[in-house]
Design a protein around this motif. Structure first.
Motif, PDB file in Angstrom:
ATOM      1  N   HIS A 295      36.694 -50.630 -27.089  1.00 29.86           N
ATOM      2  CA  HIS A 295      35.364 -50.617 -27.689  1.00 29.86           C
ATOM      3  C   HIS A 295      35.376 -51.102 -29.139  1.00 29.86           C
ATOM      4  CE1 HIS A 295      33.781 -48.655 -24.177  1.00 29.86           C
ATOM      5  NE2 HIS A 295      34.731 -47.744 -24.248  1.00 29.86           N
ATOM      6  N   GLN A 296      36.531 -51.474 -29.654  1.00 33.50           N
ATOM      7  CA  GLN A 296      36.627 -51.955 -31.014  1.00 33.50           C
ATOM      8  C   GLN A 296      36.397 -53.465 -31.037  1.00 33.50           C
ATOM      9  OE1 GLN A 296      40.563 -50.862 -32.237  1.00 33.50           O
ATOM     10  NE2 GLN A 296      40.049 -48.721 -32.485  1.00 33.50           N
TER      11      GLN A 296
ATOM     12  N   PHE B 198      39.016 -55.829 -35.729  1.00 37.95           N
ATOM     13  CA  PHE B 198      39.361 -54.502 -36.242  1.00 37.95           C
ATOM     14  C   PHE B 198      40.841 -54.321 -36.587  1.00 37.95           C
ATOM     15  CE2 PHE B 198      40.097 -49.895 -35.907  1.00 37.95           C
ATOM     16  CZ  PHE B 198      39.184 -49.459 -36.858  1.00 37.95           C
TER      17      PHE B 198
ATOM     18  N   ASP C 254      22.291 -47.692 -33.438  1.00 37.75           N
ATOM     19  CA  ASP C 254      22.060 -48.925 -34.198  1.00 37.75           C
ATOM     20  C   ASP C 254      22.884 -48.960 -35.475  1.00 37.75           C
ATOM     21  OD1 ASP C 254      20.720 -46.882 -35.418  1.00 37.75           O
ATOM     22  OD2 ASP C 254      18.929 -48.049 -35.891  1.00 37.75           O
ATOM     23  N   CYS C 255      23.933 -48.174 -35.520  1.00 38.00           N
ATOM     24  CA  CYS C 255      24.708 -48.049 -36.746  1.00 38.00           C
ATOM     25  C   CYS C 255      26.197 -47.948 -36.427  1.00 38.00           C
ATOM     26  CB  CYS C 255      24.244 -46.804 -37.509  1.00 38.00           C
ATOM     27  SG  CYS C 255      25.093 -46.525 -39.053  1.00 38.00           S
ATOM     28  N   SER C 256      26.998 -48.649 -37.201  1.00 37.83           N
ATOM     29  CA  SER C 256      28.453 -48.537 -37.084  1.00 37.83           C
ATOM     30  C   SER C 256      28.990 -47.909 -38.365  1.00 37.83           C
ATOM     31  CB  SER C 256      29.094 -49.908 -36.897  1.00 37.83           C
ATOM     32  OG  SER C 256      28.695 -50.466 -35.678  1.00 37.83           O
TER      33      SER C 256
ATOM     34  N   GLN D  34      39.007 -45.603 -38.318  1.00 37.74           N
ATOM     35  CA  GLN D  34      38.260 -45.491 -37.065  1.00 37.74           C
ATOM     36  C   GLN D  34      36.890 -46.110 -37.238  1.00 37.74           C
ATOM     37  OE1 GLN D  34      38.178 -41.319 -36.169  1.00 37.74           O
ATOM     38  NE2 GLN D  34      40.137 -41.400 -35.097  1.00 37.74           N
ATOM     39  N   LEU D  35      36.414 -46.694 -36.174  1.00 36.11           N
ATOM     40  CA  LEU D  35      35.079 -47.283 -36.158  1.00 36.11           C
ATOM     41  C   LEU D  35      34.249 -46.527 -35.144  1.00 36.11           C
ATOM     42  CD1 LEU D  35      33.274 -49.569 -37.238  1.00 36.11           C
ATOM     43  CD2 LEU D  35      34.039 -50.926 -35.282  1.00 36.11           C
ATOM     44  N   ASP D  36      33.203 -45.872 -35.608  1.00 39.00           N
ATOM     45  CA  ASP D  36      32.309 -45.117 -34.730  1.00 39.00           C
ATOM     46  C   ASP D  36      31.011 -45.890 -34.585  1.00 39.00           C
ATOM     47  OD1 ASP D  36      34.133 -43.001 -34.506  1.00 39.00           O
ATOM     48  OD2 ASP D  36      33.361 -42.054 -36.320  1.00 39.00           O
ATOM     49  N   ASN D  37      30.638 -46.159 -33.349  1.00 40.90           N
ATOM     50  CA  ASN D  37      29.399 -46.882 -33.066  1.00 40.90           C
ATOM     51  C   ASN D  37      28.364 -45.915 -32.539  1.00 40.90           C
ATOM     52  OD1 ASN D  37      30.324 -49.520 -33.714  1.00 40.90           O
ATOM     53  ND2 ASN D  37      31.488 -49.515 -31.814  1.00 40.90           N
ATOM     54  N   ASN D  38      27.248 -45.833 -33.228  1.00 36.17           N
ATOM     55  CA  ASN D  38      26.105 -45.066 -32.762  1.00 36.17           C
ATOM     56  C   ASN D  38      25.056 -46.039 -32.256  1.00 36.17           C
ATOM     57  OD1 ASN D  38      27.385 -42.694 -33.501  1.00 36.17           O
ATOM     58  ND2 ASN D  38      26.529 -42.733 -35.555  1.00 36.17           N
TER      59      ASN D  38
ATOM     60  N   LEU E 277      32.481 -46.957 -40.474  1.00 33.35           N
ATOM     61  CA  LEU E 277      33.909 -47.135 -40.646  1.00 33.35           C
ATOM     62  C   LEU E 277      34.439 -45.913 -41.382  1.00 33.35           C
ATOM     63  CD1 LEU E 277      36.329 -49.105 -40.333  1.00 33.35           C
ATOM     64  CD2 LEU E 277      35.840 -49.840 -42.666  1.00 33.35           C
TER      65      LEU E 277
END
Length: 87
Positions: free
Chosen positions: A35-36, A40, A71-73, A65-69, A75
């Motif tokens: 999912h990255q 990355f 409409d927002c990412s 870590q990269l968290d994707n919500n 780091l």
């Protein structure tokens, strides 16, 4: 005599169950990497290189870590800094 053997026996995990647990960890780790974005890993190494210009650290002291919500990412960068030495 068999009841005593039951209590004296040490619980040993079979090599198959240990291998299964390890494989589950690897699969979970690979799923997370899927999912990255493609950039990355390179970005993570560049961030570590910049930090090393100022602080002597190992790769395992930095977590990126990269968290994707929706409409927002986000780091997230966690760094374990060494203790300050007495000057």
């Amino acid at each position: 005599m068999s009841i005593f053997n039951y209590f004296l026996k040490k619980e040993k995990k079979s090599t198959a169950s240990v291998a299964k647990e390890r494989l589950q960890i690897i699969v979970a780790h690979e799923r997370n990497k899927r999912h990255q974005p493609d950039y990355f890993p390179k970005m993570q190494q560049e961030i570590i290189a910049v930090i090393r210009k100022y602080v002597n650290i190992d790769d395992d002291q930095v977590s990126v870590q990269l968290d994707n919500n929706d409409d927002c990412s986000v780091l997230e960068l966690n760094i374990t800094l060494p203790d300050r030495s007495a000057d």
